[in-house]
Design a protein around this motif. Sequence first.
Motif: not given
Length: 547
Positions: A137-146
């Motif tokens: 994501p271009a939004d670096l503040s995103v948190r990922l459930r990977l």
Amino acid sequence: MTEPEVALHLTLAPTADAITVTARFGGLDGSAGRPFLQVPRIIASVSGQDYRAEDVIARDERGELRLTEGTSDPEDVGALFSARTFIPARDTVGDVTLTYRAAIVPAFSPRRPGPSFDLRGIDGGFAGTFSTFLILPADLSVRLRLAVVWAFEDGEARGFTTRGADDFTADLTVPELLMTFLIAGPVRTLPEKAGTAPFNAYWIGEPPFAVEDAMAWCTRAHEALTAFFRAPSPAPYHFMLRPHPNRRDGGAATNDGFMLEYGSGPHTEAARRYMFLHEMVHHFVGTLDGPPGSTSWYSEGLAEHYKIKIAAEAKLLDRDAHEAEVRTMTHAYYTSPRLGLPYAEVPGRYWSDSHVQGIAYNRGFMYFADLDALIRERSGGSRSLDDLVLAMVEDRRAGRPYDEALWRAKLRAELGEAGITHFERMLAGDVIVPPDEAFGADLTRVRRRTEVRRLGFTDRSLTNPPLVIAGLDPAGPAAAAGLREGDAVIAFHGAEPSVLHSTEALVLEPEVTIVVAREGGPEPITFATRAGGVPEHVWERREVERR
């Protein structure tokens, strides 16, 4: 404010020369005409994958999703980072799935100076970081459930990362995923079932040293660091090794592990092990928040300081190795042509000039040695640099802001305004001369005048392909002999790559010959490298100790 959360399911299907990536994003909404996804083009001088929009197949619940390219160059990171963005032609609907192919570069192809982030492989194995090939994501503040799934053609191959072994799940921010290292394919490991042990090693290629012995030593070193930094319930640590074409070893550290690029040069066992320790210290002290390069004096300086301190206190290396490493570090500091460069100028020149890059290491090392001595003197020996650093590390673990402001507050509380003045003088480039016993009671300081050699242009001109003369001193011998800014270098003689860390990138002979491309054909230009003498402080074993 709560960080937006996105589900990311990654399938990684490696072959000998590429990884086919299938990425399914859930909960990530894109708007027509606005940056939606990105991949680094440059990260700390290392090139990312050169994807074009047509290389990325994107679909959502409405079907094909056309992407166009853009660029993003944040002002606060200067030349250290730039990104290629991907912009949807329409608003996205539901889950978005991407499919693209990331190329794996042969391990021994030309290697520019920089951290070991790019994907490089040998004999079916490869290693690198997610930062140079993963579209996120271009939004670096995103948190990922990977969730990561490996899909190997070879049933014996395995994949490991500094986040988990084989298929794994994790909850990460985008920057945390970017700085995750991976190694995969026919990987050799220690222990045999590596991945969850306190210390894990993985390698591809044929390291020019006894890996089993080195990793046994690193396990002891990791235990010593864990004890010193009082790490609570330490997570598994991951040491990854891959080859590269340069003589000098290289590498890069991240949380929970690091990547060693082993070179072909004749390193001593002690020099290589000091490097291992340096990289492992990074895991414990971390990096201060701030624009890249602006606070490297802290992370690199402390890594240099504690590699020597911990090796001595835990008896990981002997006194001869200790003395030799101190001499290497102090010599590099006092003989640097950038000795007095204000630190504010370092970030913009960090990857273009190895002497500038060395400031974070060598000046940082000298600063912390001098600060340690100052704190011990002011406290009558009851306190030391360790007290400040351990307090900083505790704040980091507690999730408090970990930045230069915190460091200044610790200094002020410890030493008052004298601590701030001492710090500001280091940043300004004032020469640092630690006291006599700063590096141990058995070493004493001796002042000498040392003859130095200079190229008269940046050494990266001869180490960064394509080779082009840059930073030429118009008043120097090289320019007087006929060398020009921008000359294309065909060959050179009298300048050999150094294998030692914390030293000049090139070892120079009294004369250097550069063969450059000119209209009439190749033209050799020879010039002297002797540049006179500079004052140097050397710490030597006291004579009484040598009897």
